[in-house]
Design an enzyme around this catalytic site. Structure first.
Site, short mmCIF file in Angstrom:
data_model
loop_
_atom_site.label_atom_id
_atom_site.label_comp_id
_atom_site.label_asym_id
_atom_site.label_seq_id
_atom_site.Cartn_x
_atom_site.Cartn_y
_atom_site.Cartn_z
N GLY A 448 0.79 -1.23 0.00
CA GLY A 448 0.00 0.00 0.00
C GLY A 448 0.81 1.27 0.00
O GLY A 448 0.75 2.05 -0.94
N ASP A 615 -6.71 -3.64 5.59
CA ASP A 615 -5.58 -4.05 6.45
C ASP A 615 -6.06 -4.43 7.84
O ASP A 615 -6.81 -3.68 8.45
CB ASP A 615 -4.59 -2.89 6.59
CG ASP A 615 -3.82 -2.62 5.31
OD1 ASP A 615 -3.49 -3.61 4.61
OD2 ASP A 615 -3.56 -1.45 5.00
N HIS A 710 11.92 -3.77 6.56
CA HIS A 710 12.44 -3.02 7.70
C HIS A 710 13.87 -2.56 7.52
O HIS A 710 14.39 -1.80 8.31
CB HIS A 710 12.33 -3.87 8.98
CG HIS A 710 10.90 -4.14 9.34
ND1 HIS A 710 10.26 -5.28 8.91
CD2 HIS A 710 9.99 -3.41 10.01
CE1 HIS A 710 9.01 -5.24 9.35
NE2 HIS A 710 8.82 -4.12 10.01
N1 GLN Z 1 -1.38 -0.36 3.85
C1 GLN Z 1 -0.50 -0.09 4.92
C2 GLN Z 1 0.85 0.32 4.39
O1 GLN Z 1 1.28 -0.17 3.41
C3 GLN Z 1 -0.31 -1.30 5.79
C4 GLN Z 1 0.60 -1.03 6.94
C5 GLN Z 1 0.53 -2.08 8.04
O2 GLN Z 1 0.01 -3.14 7.86
N2 GLN Z 1 1.05 -1.79 9.19
O3 GLN Z 1 1.52 1.15 4.94
#
Ligand code: GLN
Ligand code: ZN
Length: 770
Positions: A448, A615, A710
């Site tokens: 996303g 999500d 990360h």
């Molecule tokens: N759609 C969100 C993103 O891509 C999902 C983030 C998450 O799951 N913490 O940032």
């Protein structure tokens, strides 16, 4: 009767500690400057608690990073990999401490941080103690003793707070095979005794041991360990008044163990578990000398206490035990509350009407003190007036137009089974979606967000400050979105995203647009170290005023022939990352949010979005502490997701995303969500966490993340191909997607571009090999 407090927020009411820590870490200030700030915060907190009328004020609840890490260092639990640092005179004990918390890369030294994990069912994260089989404990109690003396110089005799030995061991982790950490108790107790000796040498009178593991199901051995520990402490230190504090749930099956403890005080969380008071009082098993600390003021939420209800509980306890054996307290440490409601002066954020229902840490202490004097029938006229006002506020809350929306309530109560079910079962939908979307084998997508660069954040800040007009801000976001769509097209991704540049945070963005949500200016709560979160407050029935995301998704879709995925945050995650109203069950609030998201999903479909992702990264963390309560939660949580996803036609593909892949114990519930596609984190476990999907024969499609977002490292194509080959051995290829582990908002563009180009190339290679 006394008032007592279990712990106070230490980040500072304006996040002074956060700022001081970050200045120090970046090398801009000295350790002395940091320690001065820390000392000033402690002083302010102690004086404030005294002023608010708290009799037993905690010390050692302060921490520069985390209270569990503090105890690890106090007890000399320094993992082997830091020994070089510990023995190197050019590193101070603070360098060592922060290296354990955050890792260190300096002067040729490169040591990873200790692991961090969630503190029970809160959003606080602690540093996990590491134990070896021959673990040696070596006490340096300076922090505990110095803080006690520091408060004493302000004329406050504090109650030092320590995590109890059993919980300390259980919070940790064995770093080698061949033993269970609870077996270290024999070695650990002398270390604690050493601390107690030092406390008794300086004439401390009270000590609080937190044993929140009493809220989980303990084995017989662990129950015995609890008993042995406190029987031992009490017999060796008869002059110390020891409190054992349990919170976040009742004692459950540990109740007999708890009641048999020969300690001065037992603390109960009567917010989570008001009924346990009856059990305890009626069992007649409490020692004749043991006091009860009644945690009647919610330490984890922001609502004003209901005095009438609290007084009923207090009165019951007083009737059984007499006022002398009663303490009034918050339910748990106030670490989990924002600091001070008085700082909230912006009417446009938090209106006076909403504020009358709220209490933050400082106000909660005042409530504790007022409850004591009400129960003691002191200052009658003044206090009865407070009681009357409090009752009035709560009575008004029951009908307030700002909170209650009959339309929303009716919509929730008229939901039927078909509302949480897609029109056709998955195999039918899958066929229709294949036709509608025309995707290759191993379709590629992202989760996303794309990089939230400094520029993107500065646009938002400038827009908020009024330095950018709405039009200018929009134009900048449009350009960024357009470039992101173009990049994805060029790169050859199959399902595109708009990039989420307009969003600050995945919950706040929605909360700001939904009715029933409020935002604070200073309602920060420590999440870990210097990191704080400012959760929205859900005070009323939730409804959607207007579409929230359609504009950006439709704009992105208008730029490309490829399918663009609409991006939403799911109802459970919105609930989980907010302060939730306590005047109705959480499940009810969650269902209301689900309906608001459902309307958004339907509107996205109408606007031409063929793929929509909802999500739900927080489903797992919502699990109750005790397993016996899991099903009740999972039933309503999964249903809320389904309600949000079920308003669309079969052709519309619903995705969900979770930032982890430990699904072992909840895989059937995850399958029950019936998302057409689920994307999960998998790369760090080398796809091993996919096993459970294979064993369960998970029926719908899955995107196991092929690279870790990360770190800035660019993954190699061969690596990703190998991971997918591994995945394809477990899951039929027609069910597999290729995507990163999570959203890319914390990354920079250069590595993002490279990584996605490689990922698409990896997908092509997988297809060719088929
Ligand atoms: N759609 C969100 C993103 O891509 C999902 C983030 C998450 O799951 N913490 O940032
Ligand atoms: Zn994620």
């Amino acid at each position: 009767m006394k008032t007592t407090n279990l712990g106070y927020p230490r980040i500072g009411s304006k996040r002074e500690l956060k700022k001081a820590l970050e200045q120090y870490w970046s090398g801009n200030t000295t350790i002395e400057a940091l320690l001065d700030t820390a000392k000033a915060i402690r002083k302010e907190n102690w004086l404030l608690q005294k002023e608010q009328g708290i009799d037993l004020i905690p010390s050692n609840d302060f921490s520069l990073y985390d209270q569990v890490l503090d105890l690890s260092t106090t007890l000399g639990c320094i993992p082997e990999r830091y020994q070089a640092l510990a023995n190197n005179p050019s590193f101070s004990s603070y360098d060592l401490y922060f290296a354990m918390a955050r890792g260190i890369q300096k002067d040729g030294i490169d040591i990873t941080a200790m692991e961090m994990t969630k503190w029970f069912d809160t959003n606080y994260h602690y540093i996990v103690p590491e134990f070896t089989k021959e673990q040696v404990f070596k006490v340096s109690a300076g922090k505990i003793i110095n803080e006690y003396k520091e408060a004493l110089s302000l004329d406050i005799k504090t109650k030092p707070v320590l995590i109890g030995p059993v919980s300390f061991l259980l919070l940790g982790k064995e770093k080698e095979d061949g033993f269970h950490r609870i077996d270290l108790l024999e070695r650990l107790l002398p270390a604690y005794e050493n601390i107690l000796q030092q406390l008794s040498d300086i004439e401390a009178e009270y000590v609080q041991f937190d044993e929140p593991y009493l809220a989980l199901d303990l084995s017989e051995k662990e129950q015995r360990a609890i008993h042995q520990t406190y029987a031992n402490f009490v017999s060796k230190f008869p002059n110390l008044k020891i409190t054992v504090a349990n919170y976040f749930d009742c004692f459950g099956a540990n109740i007999d163990t708890a009641l048999a403890l020969p300690v001065h005080t037992l603390h109960l969380d009567l917010v989570r578990c008001p009924l346990q008071l009856d059990d305890i009082l009626e069992s007649n098993k409490l020692n004749s000398y043991t006091h009860l600390s009644l945690g009647v003021v919610d330490g984890r939420n922001v609502w004003k206490n209901n005095f009438e209800e609290s007084l009923k509980l207090i009165q019951k306890a007083v009737d059984h035990l007499g006022g002398d054996r009663i303490l009034i307290a918050p339910s748990c440490s106030l670490l989990h509350s924002p600091c001070d409601l008085d700082l909230e002066t912006k009417e446009e954020n938090l209106s006076g009407e909403i504020k009358q229902w709220l209490a933050f840490a400082k106000q909660k202490l005042e409530e504790v003190a007022t409850l004591k004097s009400l129960a003691n029938k002191e200052n009658l006229s003044e206090n009865l007036e407070k009681l009357r006002k409090n009752s009035e506020v709560h009575a008004y809350k029951k009908t307030a137009g700002l909170i209650h929306n009959q339309k929303v309530k009716q919509r929730v109560s008229s939901l039927t089974q078909k509302d949480d079910q897609r029109k056709s079962p998955f195999p039918v939908r899958q066929r229709l979606q294949k036709e509608a979307l025309d995707l290759p084998l191993f379709p590629t997508t992202t989760i996303g967000s794309f990089p939230q660069t400094k520029e993107v954040r500065s646009w938002r800040a400038n827009f908020k400050k009024g330095n950018l007009s709405a039009e200018e801000y929009n134009t900048l976001l449009e350009k960024e979105t357009q470039e992101t769509i173009e990049f994805q097209e060029r790169t050859g991704l199959d399902v595109l995203v708009h990039g989420e540049f307009e969003r600050n945070d995945m919950v706040e963005y929605f909360g700001e647009q939904l009715n029933g949500f409020a935002f604070t200016s200073f309602g920060w709560v420590q999440s870990y170290g210097s990191r704080c979160v400012k959760p929205p407050i859900i005070y009323g029935d939730v409804s959607r005023e207007a579409p929230m995301t359609v504009k950006w998704s439709a704009f992105a879709q208008s730029l490309t022939k490829k399918p663009v995925k609409g991006m939403l945050t799911g109802p459970v995650t919105i609930l989980q990352w907010s302060f939730v109203r306590n005047d109705q069950p959480r499940s009810e609030t969650c269902t209301q949010i689900a309906l608001a998201i459902r309307d958004e999903v339907v509107d996205l479909e109408k606007a031409g979005l063929k793929v929509i992702q909802i999500d739900e990264p927080a489903i797992r963390e919502g699990l109750p502490l005790r397993k016996e309560d899991w099903n009740t939660y999972l039933d309503w949580a999964i249903k809320a997701f389904r309600i949000s996803a079920s308003g669309v036609n079969d052709e519309t593909q619903i995705h969900t995303h979770m930032c982890y892949s430990e699904f072992n114990d909840i895989i059937s519930n995850i399958a029950d969500m019936d998302a057409d596609v689920i994307t999960i984190e998998c790369s760090r476990s080398q796809m091993e966490l996919l096993d459970v999907f294979a064993t369960f024969k998970y029926p719908n499609e899955i995107g196991p993340g092929v690279y870790d977002i990360h770190s800035p490292r660019v993954p190699e194509r061969a690596e990703m191909v190998a991971l997918m080959e591994k995945a394809a051995k477990q899951i039929p290829t027609e069910q597999l997607w290729i995507n990163p582990d999570c959203g890319l908002k914390t990354r920079h563009w250069p590595e993002t571009r490279e990584a996605l180009i490689e990922m698409v190339a990896a997908a092509r290679e997988c297809r060719e090999k088929k």
